[in-house]
Design an enzyme around this catalytic site. Structure first.
Site, mmCIF file in Angstrom:
data_model
loop_
_atom_site.group_PDB
_atom_site.id
_atom_site.type_symbol
_atom_site.label_atom_id
_atom_site.label_comp_id
_atom_site.label_asym_id
_atom_site.label_seq_id
_atom_site.Cartn_x
_atom_site.Cartn_y
_atom_site.Cartn_z
ATOM 1 N N CYS A 93 -44.006 -0.915 -117.776
ATOM 2 C CA CYS A 93 -45.097 -0.507 -116.880
ATOM 3 C C CYS A 93 -46.499 -0.868 -117.378
ATOM 4 O O CYS A 93 -47.303 -1.387 -116.572
ATOM 5 C CB CYS A 93 -44.997 0.964 -116.517
ATOM 6 S SG CYS A 93 -43.929 1.948 -117.562
ATOM 7 N N ARG A 137 -35.913 -0.178 -127.748
ATOM 8 C CA ARG A 137 -36.092 1.249 -128.016
ATOM 9 C C ARG A 137 -35.281 1.610 -129.243
ATOM 10 O O ARG A 137 -34.087 1.298 -129.304
ATOM 11 C CB ARG A 137 -35.612 2.094 -126.824
ATOM 12 C CG ARG A 137 -36.444 1.862 -125.591
ATOM 13 C CD ARG A 137 -36.013 2.766 -124.462
ATOM 14 N NE ARG A 137 -36.778 2.440 -123.260
ATOM 15 C CZ ARG A 137 -36.574 2.984 -122.071
ATOM 16 N NH1 ARG A 137 -35.638 3.911 -121.928
ATOM 17 N NH2 ARG A 137 -37.304 2.634 -121.031
ATOM 18 N N GLN A 173 -34.181 -4.163 -118.355
ATOM 19 C CA GLN A 173 -34.242 -3.320 -117.161
ATOM 20 C C GLN A 173 -34.501 -4.194 -115.941
ATOM 21 O O GLN A 173 -35.276 -5.146 -116.008
ATOM 22 C CB GLN A 173 -35.407 -2.334 -117.273
ATOM 23 C CG GLN A 173 -35.228 -1.294 -118.357
ATOM 24 C CD GLN A 173 -36.402 -0.331 -118.379
ATOM 25 O OE1 GLN A 173 -37.548 -0.737 -118.540
ATOM 26 N NE2 GLN A 173 -36.121 0.945 -118.209
ATOM 27 N N ASP A 211 -36.488 -3.960 -113.500
ATOM 28 C CA ASP A 211 -37.626 -3.077 -113.292
ATOM 29 C C ASP A 211 -38.538 -3.576 -112.170
ATOM 30 O O ASP A 211 -38.580 -4.776 -111.883
ATOM 31 C CB ASP A 211 -38.436 -3.071 -114.601
ATOM 32 C CG ASP A 211 -39.136 -1.753 -114.815
ATOM 33 O OD1 ASP A 211 -39.109 -0.898 -113.922
ATOM 34 O OD2 ASP A 211 -39.725 -1.590 -115.909
ATOM 35 N N HIS A 246 -42.528 -2.253 -110.273
ATOM 36 C CA HIS A 246 -43.545 -1.242 -110.047
ATOM 37 C C HIS A 246 -44.189 -1.517 -108.714
ATOM 38 O O HIS A 246 -44.661 -2.633 -108.465
ATOM 39 C CB HIS A 246 -44.545 -1.219 -111.199
ATOM 40 C CG HIS A 246 -43.896 -0.795 -112.466
ATOM 41 N ND1 HIS A 246 -43.366 -1.692 -113.372
ATOM 42 C CD2 HIS A 246 -43.614 0.440 -112.948
ATOM 43 C CE1 HIS A 246 -42.799 -1.030 -114.357
ATOM 44 N NE2 HIS A 246 -42.929 0.262 -114.131
ATOM 45 N N LYS A 250 -38.815 12.345 -109.224
ATOM 46 C CA LYS A 250 -37.971 11.147 -109.203
ATOM 47 C C LYS A 250 -36.667 11.373 -108.461
ATOM 48 O O LYS A 250 -36.230 12.509 -108.283
ATOM 49 C CB LYS A 250 -37.679 10.688 -110.630
ATOM 50 C CG LYS A 250 -36.918 11.718 -111.455
ATOM 51 C CD LYS A 250 -36.480 11.160 -112.798
ATOM 52 C CE LYS A 250 -35.681 12.186 -113.585
ATOM 53 N NZ LYS A 250 -35.094 11.677 -114.799
ATOM 54 N N HIS A 310 -42.222 3.621 -110.100
ATOM 55 C CA HIS A 310 -41.363 2.878 -111.022
ATOM 56 C C HIS A 310 -39.986 2.891 -110.385
ATOM 57 O O HIS A 310 -39.567 3.918 -109.890
ATOM 58 C CB HIS A 310 -41.200 3.589 -112.363
ATOM 59 C CG HIS A 310 -42.458 3.952 -113.061
ATOM 60 N ND1 HIS A 310 -42.854 3.330 -114.205
ATOM 61 C CD2 HIS A 310 -43.384 4.891 -112.810
ATOM 62 C CE1 HIS A 310 -43.979 3.879 -114.638
ATOM 63 N NE2 HIS A 310 -44.316 4.829 -113.807
#
Length: 637
Positions: free
Chosen positions: A333, A362, A380, A382, A384, A464, A510
Site C-alpha cells: 500500500c 514478512r 499478494q 493486491d 488499492h 473489512k 485494499h
RNA sequence: GCCACUGUAGCUCAGCUGGUAGAGCAGCUGAUUCGUAAUCAGCAGGUCAACGGUUCGAAUCCGUUCAGUGGCUCCA
C-alpha cells in the site's frame, strides 16, 4: 411436589413431578448408549440424563448424530482420557479438556513428557475404565467447597479457574476421578467405546504466551468402530493431498535451509504460477484496473510515515546501504500511495484502481511456517482502489462479484463471508466507521449474500470483508479480503480535487482476491489432490510411442500438439506401454496419446484420459481442438 | 518465539544395547521392440543436517546450532 409440563419430540405433552430425570421420560423404543441417546436438551440447554428437571419446557433427546450429542460424547471422552492419565501418571495436573471440531483434547501439566509411545498404554487404561462402566455423577458445590476440594487435591489449575469464577460450580465424579466441569456428560463411562489418541503438542495455559506451556493431547472418539476408522481414513486422505508432499512428488517447488519459509518454484510449478498470473492480469485489465509495480526495498522513512514501523516492525526485514536504512516491503500500500501522490487527482479520476502482483517479505516466527500456506516471502494479488466515501459501496460490491467470478473459474463454488466491524483500538471518527461499515454491509446486501458479522474484528484502520472458500474435502480457507482504510490516505496527505474545487481526502480500499499466489497454489493442489484442471496442468498431454518403431510419428504428433499451444511432451524411454501409462498417471498428466503402428498407419492417436482410461482413436486435429476448448474454457474435470 | 518430536542416497525407509552404512522406488547403461497402471540384468549414488564433546572407536551417547513436523501464540 410441583408438576412440570414437558413437551416431548413426539408432540405429546407429559406431566411429571419436579425432580424427574430425563431418562425416566425417554420414549418407548429409544435406548441410552453410544449408538443411541447420550443426553437430553431442555429448551436450548443440554441436560444430563440423570439430572433432575426443575422446570418444564421442550424436552428432546440427542444422539451422536446431533451437534449436542457429539459435544457431550467428546467431552465425556476427554474426562475418560484424563482419568486414565491420572491413574497412569498421578503427578499430572489437569488444566482444560474441551470437545473440538473432530474430537477433543486435554491440556496437562506433567513431569512426564508424553509421546506417541505412551498412547497405546493410555488407550488401554481408557478401555479398562470403560469396562468398569463407572457412572458419571454430577455434583453441585458452593465455590468454597469446590476450592477446598481442588486445593486438597493439589489441582492448582482448577483452583485458579475457580478463583476466577464467582458462582456455585459443578463437578463430575467417575469412580475415584473428580473433575471441575460444567458438563453435561454421558451417564456412564461404558458409553464411550471407540477412541484413539492422535497427537501431542504444546499449548500455553490459558492461551497466554507468558504462561506455562502445557502438554495438549489430541484424541477422538466415535460410537462405532466403523466411524472411528472412517475418521482415521479421512485424516489419511488429507495427508495424501498435502501440497508439500505433492509439490515434491510432482516436482513443483521446494524449500531450502538457505531461505527458510521461502518457496523455490521449479519449472513445472512456475508454469502453474504463470497460468494464474496471465489469467489474473487479463481479468484485471478487463475490470478496469491499472497495473503497476513498486520496489521491494524502500527507505525506512516510508515505513515510519505509513505507521508500519510502529506497528509491524517485528515482522519486517531491514538493511543498511550507504549509511541509509532500508526495509523490504511487508505490504504494497505505501508504494501505491506514492504513485497516487505523484499526480494531481480529480474526482473525475475516481475510482482509481491500482493493481499489483506485489511480492512482500514478512518475518514470520519460525514456528508458524507451513509449506506454501505460511511463508516469509509471498506475492499478494493486491490492489488499492481510491474512492470518494460515496463510492465505497459500489466499488466494494464490484470487488465482491469479481472475487466470486475468479473463484468459480478455479472451480470453487462454495464460499463463506465475514464482515468485521470496528475494534476497540482504531483510527478515524465514528462517523467514518458508520459510513464504512454500512457501505460494506450494503454492498453484500445488494448482492443478496449471507455473511457472518465479527464484531470488533476489523483492522484498526477500517472495516473489512473476508472471503473463505471451501475445498473438495470440506476445509475452509481464507483467501480474499476487502478492507476500507480511512487512515493511510491521511498519513500520505493524499487528496483529490472535488467538484467543488476543494481538496478532499480519498478513502482507500485494499483488496486481494486470491490472497497470495503461493498460498492459493497450495490450496489448488490440495483441493484437486494434484489433479489440476487442464489449463493449470504443467504437462497437459504426454505422447507415448509403443516402441521406437513409432517414435518418428509420435514426435510429429507431439510437435503438432505443441504448435496448437498445448503443453505436450514425449516419453521416448524404451519401456512398455503399461509402464509409461502408469508413470504418466502417477505424475498426474491429464491426457495421454498412445501411438503404435495402427495409429501411425491411420495418421491418428489413441487418446487416454487420466483416471478414466482409453477414449479411443482420434485425429490429431480433433484432439488439439478438444484440449484447446477444455483449456480455454477452464473446465474443471 | 514457546513445548514436544524428527533429520541416514533424489524419494520412502531399515540400521539391536557404540565396532567407520543397507533395501525398494527413481536415475544411468545394456538387453528387450513391447497395445492402456510396474520387462529383465547391471551400474552408479551417502562428510549418516552442521559443529563441538565423551570414547581406542560415534549414524548410534551428550551439548550447541540449523532445518523440518505437530500444536500453541501471532497473523498490520
Amino acid at each position: 411436589m410441583a408438576e412440570l409440563q414437558l413437551q416431548l419430540e413426539s408432540g405429546k405433552t407429559v406431566t411429571a413431578p419436579a425432580g424427574s430425570k430425563p431418562i425416566d421420560l425417554l420414549d418407548d423404543g429409544r435406548k441410552v448408549g453410544s449408538d443411541g441417546v447420550l443426553a437430553a436438551v431442555l429448551d436450548d440447554q443440554i441436560w444430563d440424563l440423570h439430572r433432575p428437571l426443575l422446570t418444564g419446557g421442550k424436552l428432546r433427546f440427542v444422539t451422536f448424530e446431533d451437534a449436542e450429542g457429539k459435544f457431550v460424547f467428546w467431552h465425556s471422552a476427554a474426562h475418560l482420557m484424563a482419568q486414565a492419565i491420572k491413574e497412569l501418571y498421578p503427578e499430572s495436573l489437569l488444566a482444560i479438556g474441551p470437545p473440538i471440531a473432530d474430537g477433543f483434547y486435554y491440556d496437562i501439566d506433567s513431569p512426564h513428557a508424553f509421546s506417541q509411545e505412551d498412547f497405546p498404554e493410555i488407550e488401554k487404561k481408557m478401555k479398562e475404565i470403560v469396562k468398569r462402566n463407572l457412572p458419571l455423577i454430577r455434583k453441585e458445590l458452593e465455590r468454597d467447597e469446590a476450592l477446598a476440594l481442588f486445593r486438597k487435591m493439589g489441582d492448582s489449575y482448577k483452583v485458579e479457574m475457580i478463583e476466577d469464577l464467582n458462582e456455585s460450580l459443578t463437578v463430575y465424579e467417575q469412580g475415584e476421578f473428580v473433575d471441575l466441569c460444567r458438563g453435561p456428560h454421558v451417564d456412564r463411562t461404558g458409553r464411550i467405546k471407540h477412541f484413539k489418541l492422535l497427537s501431542v503438542a504444546g499449548a500455553y495455559w490459558r492461551g497466554d504466551e507468558k504462561k506455562k506451556m502445557l502438554q495438549r493431547l489430541y484424541a477422538t472418539a466415535y460410537p462405532t468402530k466403523e466411524q472411528l476408522e472412517e475418521h482415521l481414513t479421512r485424516i489419511e486422505e488429507a495427508k495424501k493431498r498435502d501440497h508439500r508432499k505433492l509439490g515434491r512428488e510432482l516436482d513443483l517447488f521446494s524449500f531450502h535451509g538457505e531461505a527458510p519459509g521461502s518457496a523455490f518454484f521449479h519449472p513445472k510449478g512456475q508454469i502453474i504460477w504463470n497460468e494464474i498470473e496471465a489469467y489474473w492480469r487479463k481479468k484485471h485489465e478487463d475490470a478496469g484496473y491499472q497495473q503497476i509495480r513498486t520496489p521491494f526495498l524502500m527507505n525506512e522513512t516510508l515505513w515510519h510515515k505509513s505507521g508500519h514501523y510502529d506497528h509491524y516492525r517485528e515482522n519486517m526485514y531491514f538493511s543498511v546501504v550507504d549509511e541509509q536504512n532500508f526495509a523490504l516491503k511487508p505490504m504494497n500500500c505505501p508504494g501505491h500511495c506514492l504513485i497516487y501522490a505523484n499526480h494531481q487527482i480529480s474526482y473525475r479520476d475516481l475510482p482509481l484502481k491500482y493493481a499489483e502482483l506485489g511480492t512482500v517479505h514478512r518475518h514470520e516466527k519460525s514456528g508458524v511456517l507451513h509449506g506454501l500456506f505460511r511463508v516469509r516471502v509471498f506475492t499478494q494479488d493486491d490492489a488499492h482502489i481510491f474512492v470518494t466515501p460515496d463510492q465505497i459501496e459500489e466499488e466494494a460490491a464490484k470487488v465482491v462479484q469479481f472475487i466470486f467470478e475468479m473463484y468459480r473459474d478455479f472451480g470453487f463454488e462454495d464460499f463463506r463471508l465475514e464482515l468485521s466491524t470496528r475494534p476497540e483500538s482504531r483510527v478515524g471518527t465514528d462517523e467514518m466507521w458508520d459510513k464504512g461499515e454500512a457501505a460494506l454491509a450494503n454492498a453484500l446486501n445488494s448482492l443478496n449474500l449471507k455473511y457472518q458479522i465479527n464484531e470488533g474484528d476489523g483492522a484498526f484502520y477500517g472495516p473489512k470483508i473476508d472471503f473463505h472458500i471451501t475445498d473438495a474435502i470440506g476445509r475452509s480457507w481464507q483467501c480474499g479480503t476487502v478492507q476500507c482504510d480511512f487512515s493511510m490516505p491521511d498519513l500520505f496527505n493524499l487528496d483529490y480535487i472535488g467538484a467543488d474545487g476543494e481538496k478532499h481526502t480519498p478513502v482507500m480500499i485494499h483488496r486481494a482476491l486470491l490472497g497470495s499466489l503461493e498460498r492459493f497454489i497450495g490450496i489448488l493442489i490440495e483441493n484437486y489432490a494434484g489433479d489440476l484442471p487442464l489449463w493449470l496442468s504443467p504437462e497437459q498431454i504426454r505422447v507415448l510411442p509403443i516402441s521406437d518403431k513409432t517414435l518418428a510419428y509420435a514426435t510429429q504428433v507431439c510437435e503438432e500438439l505443441k504448435a496448437q499451444g498445448i503443453r505436450a511432451s514425449l516419453d521416448v524411454r524404451d519401456e512398455k506401454l503399461g509402464f509409461k501409462i502408469r508413470d504418466a498417471e502417477i505424475h498426474k498428466v491429464p491426457y495421454m496419446a498412445v501411438i503404435g503402428p495402427k495409429e501411425a498407419e491411420a495418421g491418428r492417436l489413441s487418446l487416454r484420459r487420466r483416471k478414466e482410461g482409453d477414449l479411443g482413436a482420434q485425429s490429431v486435429e480433433s484432439t488439439a481442438v478438444r484440449l484447446r476448448e477444455e483449456i480455454d474454457s477452464r473446465v474443471v474435470h
